[in-house]
Design a protein around this motif. Structure first.
Motif, PDB file in Angstrom:
ATOM      1  N   SER A 154       2.625  14.811  -6.665  1.00 18.05           N
ATOM      2  CA  SER A 154       1.478  15.606  -6.223  1.00 18.05           C
ATOM      3  C   SER A 154       0.399  14.769  -5.548  1.00 18.05           C
ATOM      4  O   SER A 154      -0.763  15.179  -5.493  1.00 18.05           O
ATOM      5  N   THR A 155       0.742  13.611  -5.038  1.00 21.19           N
ATOM      6  CA  THR A 155      -0.276  12.719  -4.474  1.00 21.19           C
ATOM      7  C   THR A 155      -1.050  13.375  -3.327  1.00 21.19           C
ATOM      8  O   THR A 155      -0.476  14.082  -2.488  1.00 21.19           O
ATOM      9  N   ASP A 156      -2.358  13.132  -3.330  1.00 21.54           N
ATOM     10  CA  ASP A 156      -3.224  13.602  -2.257  1.00 21.54           C
ATOM     11  C   ASP A 156      -3.672  12.466  -1.342  1.00 21.54           C
ATOM     12  O   ASP A 156      -4.624  12.638  -0.564  1.00 21.54           O
ATOM     13  N   MET A 157      -3.033  11.315  -1.431  1.00 18.26           N
ATOM     14  CA  MET A 157      -3.276  10.230  -0.477  1.00 18.26           C
ATOM     15  C   MET A 157      -2.376  10.508   0.730  1.00 18.26           C
ATOM     16  O   MET A 157      -1.145  10.368   0.647  1.00 18.26           O
ATOM     17  N   VAL A 158      -2.992  10.926   1.838  1.00 18.80           N
ATOM     18  CA  VAL A 158      -2.229  11.432   2.981  1.00 18.80           C
ATOM     19  C   VAL A 158      -2.294  10.440   4.133  1.00 18.80           C
ATOM     20  O   VAL A 158      -3.378   9.975   4.515  1.00 18.80           O
ATOM     21  N   LEU A 159      -1.125  10.141   4.688  1.00 20.53           N
ATOM     22  CA  LEU A 159      -1.021   9.234   5.829  1.00 20.53           C
ATOM     23  C   LEU A 159      -0.672  10.035   7.075  1.00 20.53           C
ATOM     24  O   LEU A 159       0.375  10.695   7.139  1.00 20.53           O
ATOM     25  N   ALA A 169      -4.746   6.415   6.647  1.00 21.37           N
ATOM     26  CA  ALA A 169      -4.641   6.916   5.279  1.00 21.37           C
ATOM     27  C   ALA A 169      -5.993   7.433   4.810  1.00 21.37           C
ATOM     28  O   ALA A 169      -7.013   6.749   4.953  1.00 21.37           O
ATOM     29  N   THR A 170      -5.975   8.631   4.233  1.00 23.95           N
ATOM     30  CA  THR A 170      -7.187   9.226   3.681  1.00 23.95           C
ATOM     31  C   THR A 170      -6.879   9.816   2.308  1.00 23.95           C
ATOM     32  O   THR A 170      -5.898  10.545   2.150  1.00 23.95           O
ATOM     33  N   GLY A 171      -7.720   9.482   1.346  1.00 23.97           N
ATOM     34  CA  GLY A 171      -7.533  10.011  -0.001  1.00 23.97           C
ATOM     35  C   GLY A 171      -8.139   9.084  -1.031  1.00 23.97           C
ATOM     36  O   GLY A 171      -8.651   8.001  -0.699  1.00 23.97           O
ATOM     37  N   SER A 172      -8.102   9.517  -2.276  1.00 24.38           N
ATOM     38  CA  SER A 172      -8.719   8.758  -3.364  1.00 24.38           C
ATOM     39  C   SER A 172      -7.685   8.359  -4.401  1.00 24.38           C
ATOM     40  O   SER A 172      -6.679   9.046  -4.601  1.00 24.38           O
ATOM     41  N   LYS A 173      -7.971   7.251  -5.067  1.00 24.24           N
ATOM     42  CA  LYS A 173      -7.183   6.813  -6.213  1.00 24.24           C
ATOM     43  C   LYS A 173      -8.134   6.589  -7.385  1.00 24.24           C
ATOM     44  O   LYS A 173      -9.306   6.228  -7.196  1.00 24.24           O
ATOM     45  N   GLY A 189       1.310   6.945  -1.255  1.00 22.42           N
ATOM     46  CA  GLY A 189       0.841   8.149  -0.593  1.00 22.42           C
ATOM     47  C   GLY A 189       1.998   8.915   0.019  1.00 22.42           C
ATOM     48  O   GLY A 189       3.174   8.637  -0.241  1.00 22.42           O
ATOM     49  N   ARG A 190       1.650   9.901   0.851  1.00 20.52           N
ATOM     50  CA  ARG A 190       2.680  10.719   1.510  1.00 20.52           C
ATOM     51  C   ARG A 190       2.267  10.988   2.955  1.00 20.52           C
ATOM     52  O   ARG A 190       1.082  11.069   3.277  1.00 20.52           O
ATOM     53  N   ARG A 191       3.254  11.135   3.796  1.00 20.43           N
ATOM     54  CA  ARG A 191       2.999  11.429   5.201  1.00 20.43           C
ATOM     55  C   ARG A 191       2.592  12.879   5.383  1.00 20.43           C
ATOM     56  O   ARG A 191       3.078  13.785   4.673  1.00 20.43           O
ATOM     57  N   SER A 192       1.713  13.130   6.340  1.00 20.70           N
ATOM     58  CA  SER A 192       1.276  14.501   6.623  1.00 20.70           C
ATOM     59  C   SER A 192       2.333  15.306   7.358  1.00 20.70           C
ATOM     60  O   SER A 192       2.301  16.547   7.329  1.00 20.70           O
ATOM     61  N   ASP A 193       3.276  14.627   8.011  1.00 19.20           N
ATOM     62  CA  ASP A 193       4.228  15.311   8.889  1.00 19.20           C
ATOM     63  C   ASP A 193       5.616  15.461   8.288  1.00 19.20           C
ATOM     64  O   ASP A 193       6.514  15.990   8.938  1.00 19.20           O
ATOM     65  N   ILE A 194       5.824  14.992   7.055  1.00 15.23           N
ATOM     66  CA  ILE A 194       7.144  15.084   6.426  1.00 15.23           C
ATOM     67  C   ILE A 194       6.976  15.608   5.011  1.00 15.23           C
ATOM     68  O   ILE A 194       6.222  15.044   4.224  1.00 15.23           O
ATOM     69  N   GLU A 195       7.686  16.655   4.669  1.00 15.85           N
ATOM     70  CA  GLU A 195       7.600  17.233   3.339  1.00 15.85           C
ATOM     71  C   GLU A 195       8.603  16.564   2.389  1.00 15.85           C
ATOM     72  O   GLU A 195       9.646  16.076   2.814  1.00 15.85           O
ATOM     73  N   GLU A 227     -12.348   3.679  -9.299  1.00 12.44           N
ATOM     74  CA  GLU A 227     -12.065   4.778  -8.393  1.00 12.44           C
ATOM     75  C   GLU A 227     -12.378   4.271  -6.995  1.00 12.44           C
ATOM     76  O   GLU A 227     -13.434   3.675  -6.766  1.00 12.44           O
ATOM     77  N   PHE A 228     -11.430   4.453  -6.061  1.00  9.62           N
ATOM     78  CA  PHE A 228     -11.723   4.075  -4.677  1.00  9.62           C
ATOM     79  C   PHE A 228     -11.248   5.170  -3.729  1.00  9.62           C
ATOM     80  O   PHE A 228     -10.407   6.001  -4.085  1.00  9.62           O
ATOM     81  N   ARG A 229     -11.811   5.140  -2.540  1.00 10.14           N
ATOM     82  CA  ARG A 229     -11.443   6.137  -1.529  1.00 10.14           C
ATOM     83  C   ARG A 229     -11.172   5.452  -0.192  1.00 10.14           C
ATOM     84  O   ARG A 229     -11.917   4.548   0.214  1.00 10.14           O
ATOM     85  N   LEU A 230     -10.108   5.881   0.450  1.00 13.64           N
ATOM     86  CA  LEU A 230      -9.792   5.434   1.805  1.00 13.64           C
ATOM     87  C   LEU A 230     -10.168   6.540   2.792  1.00 13.64           C
ATOM     88  O   LEU A 230      -9.848   7.714   2.570  1.00 13.64           O
ATOM     89  N   GLU A 231     -10.856   6.157   3.841  1.00 13.93           N
ATOM     90  CA  GLU A 231     -11.231   7.101   4.904  1.00 13.93           C
ATOM     91  C   GLU A 231     -10.643   6.613   6.223  1.00 13.93           C
ATOM     92  O   GLU A 231     -11.108   5.637   6.796  1.00 13.93           O
ATOM     93  N   ARG A 232      -9.562   7.259   6.643  1.00  8.71           N
ATOM     94  CA  ARG A 232      -8.859   6.857   7.876  1.00  8.71           C
ATOM     95  C   ARG A 232      -8.607   5.345   7.866  1.00  8.71           C
ATOM     96  O   ARG A 232      -8.857   4.643   8.851  1.00  8.71           O
ATOM     97  N   TYR A 233      -8.109   4.877   6.743  1.00 12.51           N
ATOM     98  CA  TYR A 233      -7.788   3.454   6.615  1.00 12.51           C
ATOM     99  C   TYR A 233      -6.597   3.149   7.532  1.00 12.51           C
ATOM    100  O   TYR A 233      -5.549   3.811   7.460  1.00 12.51           O
ATOM    101  N   PRO A 234      -6.713   2.147   8.405  1.00 14.23           N
ATOM    102  CA  PRO A 234      -5.618   1.850   9.328  1.00 14.23           C
ATOM    103  C   PRO A 234      -4.464   1.125   8.628  1.00 14.23           C
ATOM    104  O   PRO A 234      -4.619   0.002   8.147  1.00 14.23           O
ATOM    105  N   VAL A 235      -3.332   1.786   8.555  1.00  9.14           N
ATOM    106  CA  VAL A 235      -2.126   1.212   7.954  1.00  9.14           C
ATOM    107  C   VAL A 235      -1.209   0.773   9.089  1.00  9.14           C
ATOM    108  O   VAL A 235      -0.607   1.600   9.790  1.00  9.14           O
ATOM    109  N   ARG A 236      -1.128  -0.524   9.307  1.00  8.48           N
ATOM    110  CA  ARG A 236      -0.289  -1.066  10.370  1.00  8.48           C
ATOM    111  C   ARG A 236       1.184  -1.044   9.941  1.00  8.48           C
ATOM    112  O   ARG A 236       1.486  -1.008   8.740  1.00  8.48           O
ATOM    113  N   PRO A 237       2.100  -1.085  10.890  1.00  8.85           N
ATOM    114  CA  PRO A 237       3.517  -1.138  10.497  1.00  8.85           C
ATOM    115  C   PRO A 237       3.822  -2.286   9.538  1.00  8.85           C
ATOM    116  O   PRO A 237       4.639  -2.136   8.624  1.00  8.85           O
TER     117      PRO A 237
END
Length: 576
Positions: A154-159, A169-173, A189-195, A227-237
């Motif tokens: 059920s992760t809400d950390m969305v990439l 990446a946006t979401g909280s841990k 986390g989980r990708r926004s475009d793949i279920e 508790e931390f939050r990522l706001e459009r954190y750039p995740v490089r390959p």
């Protein structure tokens, strides 16, 4: 002598390890002793971050030496001594627990943070982790979330995919140890475009990045549980550690590696507290008598001592199975949740027994016991609750009790080897198919010890229960009843590894007999609990009462074991 069974900084010399391991373990003990008890307690009460400790670790290369697999140490300073060696990791856990769980926690969550990295095929991330360890950095494991806990489905950390092939990446841990200072945070986390599972991602983040926002420490402690939050954190390959099902497996397998550390931390806490408790009780005079002359006090302290020895024996033997594991031998997957669930709850009992004796002394602010009584509660509740681990243990019960397989004997594993399989465990499934060697062999080898024989009657009775009175499909939905069965099964497994380690170490037969007398009582208590469960059938109720046994008592044996406990009085006091 009792001192040979318990960790004692005055006499500690881990000469069973190689020279550098021995030096580092002893240096760690000396660092704490030189700081002294007052400073230790002051830091604990003031909740300061562990800068001094981490500076010591960086200077000595402690984390780097113990937590860098040899394959990732090539070309680095001290590479000959670097490896992931569960035996020496367990020894360091015990030392950290002995002096304070805050120190252990920073180390423990570093281990968790490294798990997804060392399982990854990402060479850049692995090299970065090795470099950060050399620099003395700590790590963090960004799995749990405020709304979902560790429910990774059920992760809400969305990439969200980015144009450069990476993600934002946006979401909280939430409840993430070391999240305030980690040079690398492994984030799930989980990708926004793949279920579904194909969309899972594990990636490496830096807590110093502008898009990483530290919210708060969620506990009132030196442990920084963030508790931390990522706001459009750039995740490089090059930051991606795992994708899809492999990310899910990396999460579970990391917990498999990390949860093992809780047992030896619990042991260290109990050992330090025991020196304080026995010394206080033995030197206190009430009504003209030593407190330790009262029979109930002797019984409680003797029980605490015997349970603690059982914790050590089980955990030491579990190390051997952990280090000897491979694709064809996954028995460690039972013994691992056992160390997490059974050893840590035994630790609570040990502290409670001693606290009943020393009473108000256990609240005094200038004692180690005061923090031990608080911190021992946390260990059964970390890396999965007792209930979760009991439910996991039950998956193995049928094959363990009734369907043994042949395995080559597992030796004591104190050799200087890299435990590489821990980072290539593979898919986290198929637990019900794992087979075990015959548990009866360990009991047969000690059949001459009265309480081992008595407990064996109860273990055999459990086999009868599984064959003739096990819960059916409908009753198996009653987790409350199943957990009571799990407690009975856990005692049999606990006893097996205790006996195996007793055989390897030549443990005094009196201590073993005293310990198994306690296990007989514990089994009887859990059987009575099962008898009272709402959904217990008539057959199960009848079985439960029939499994109750009285331990074999022996006043002379108990007196000899008490002499070992009494010898702990004054055996150790931390430098002031």
């Amino acid at each position: 002598m009792a001192d040979a069974l318990l960790f004692n900084p005055r006499t500690y010399d881990p000469d069973h390890f190689d020279a550098e391991t021995r030096r580092l373990l002893r240096a760690t003990v000396d660092w704490f002793e030189e700081r002294g008890k007052r400073k230790l307690i002051e830091d604990y009460r003031s909740r300061v971050w562990l800068d001094d400790f981490l500076a010591f670790s960086a200077k000595e290369g402690l984390f780097a030496t113990f937590l860098t697999p040899s394959a990732d140490a090539a070309g680095r300073a001290g590479e000959a001594d670097k490896r992931w060696d569960t035996a020496r990791i367990a020894a360091l856990n015990e030392i950290f627990g002995f002096y304070g769980l805050d120190y252990w926690y920073a180390w423990q969550v570093t281990i968790l943070g490294l798990g997804p990295v060392w399982q990854s095929g990402n060479a850049d991330a692995r090299a970065r982790a090795a470099e950060l360890l050399d620099q003395g950095e700590v790590f963090a494991f960004g799995l749990s979330e405020k709304a979902h806990g560790a429910d990774i489905y059920s992760t809400d950390m969305v990439l969200t995919p980015a144009a450069d092939g990476g993600f934002h990446a946006t979401g909280s841990k939430y409840y993430i140890g070391n999240g305030n200072a980690a040079g690398l945070v492994s984030v799930f986390g989980r990708r926004s475009d793949i279920e579904g599972p194909d969309g899972y991602v594990f990636f490496a983040a830096d807590s110093r990045h502008p898009s990483y926002r530290l919210v708060k420490n969620v506990v009132d402690s030196s442990k920084y549980v963030s508790e931390f939050r990522l706001e459009r954190y750039p995740v490089r390959p090059e930051d991606v550690l795992h994708t899809g099902r492999a990310a899910f497996d990396a999460a579970l397998n990391t917990v498999n590696v990390g949860k093992f550390n809780l047992c030896t931390a619990s042991i260290g806490i109990c050992e330090h507290a025991m020196y304080e408790a026995v010394t206080h009780a033995h030197n206190r005079i009430l009504y003209g008598r030593r407190v330790t002359d009262f029979p109930h006090v002797r019984r409680e302290l003797t029980d605490a001592y015997a349970r603690l020895i059982g914790m050590k024996l089980f955990s030491d033997r579990a190390v051997d199975y952990f280090r000897s594991a491979g694709p064809e031998d996954r028995r460690y997957l039972l013994f691992n949740p056992m160390t997490k669930m059974k050893v840590t709850t035994e630790g609570e009992k040990v502290i409670d027994l001693m606290w009943d004796v020393i009473a108000a002394k256990g609240f005094e602010k200038d004692t180690y016991f005061e923090q031990a009584a608080r911190e021992i509660r946390g260990l059964p509740k970390l890396e999965g609750t007792v209930h979760v681990n009991l439910a996991l243990i039950l998956k193995f019960m049928g094959n363990y009790l009734l369907n043994p397989a042949e395995y080559a004997p597992v030796p004591s594993r104190l050799d200087a080897a890299d435990d590489t399989f821990l980072f290539r465990q593979g898919p986290a499934r198929g637990l019900g198919a794992i087979r075990f060697h015959d548990w009866r062999a360990a009991y047969d080898a000690h059949a001459s010890i009265p309480n081992v024989a008595r407990f064996r009657e109860q273990a055999d009775a459990l086999c009868t229960f599984v064959i003739a009175a096990a819960p059916d499909e409908e009753q198996s939905k009653d987790l409350d009843l199943l957990l009571a069965v799990g407690q009975l099964f856990a005692l049999v497994v606990h006893g097996q590894l205790i006996l195996e380690q007793a055989q390897l170490t030549g443990l005094d037969a009196d201590v073993l007999d005293e310990l198994f007398g306690i296990l007989v009582r514990d089994f009887s208590a859990h059987a009575v609990e099962l008898h009272g469960k709402d959904s217990a059938t008539d057959a199960q109720q009848q079985w439960a009462l029939g499994a109750v046994r009285r331990p074999v008592t022996d006043a002379d044996r108990s007196a000899r074991v008490w002499a070992k406990v009494e010898a702990l009085s004054g055996a150790y006091e931390m430098n002031p």
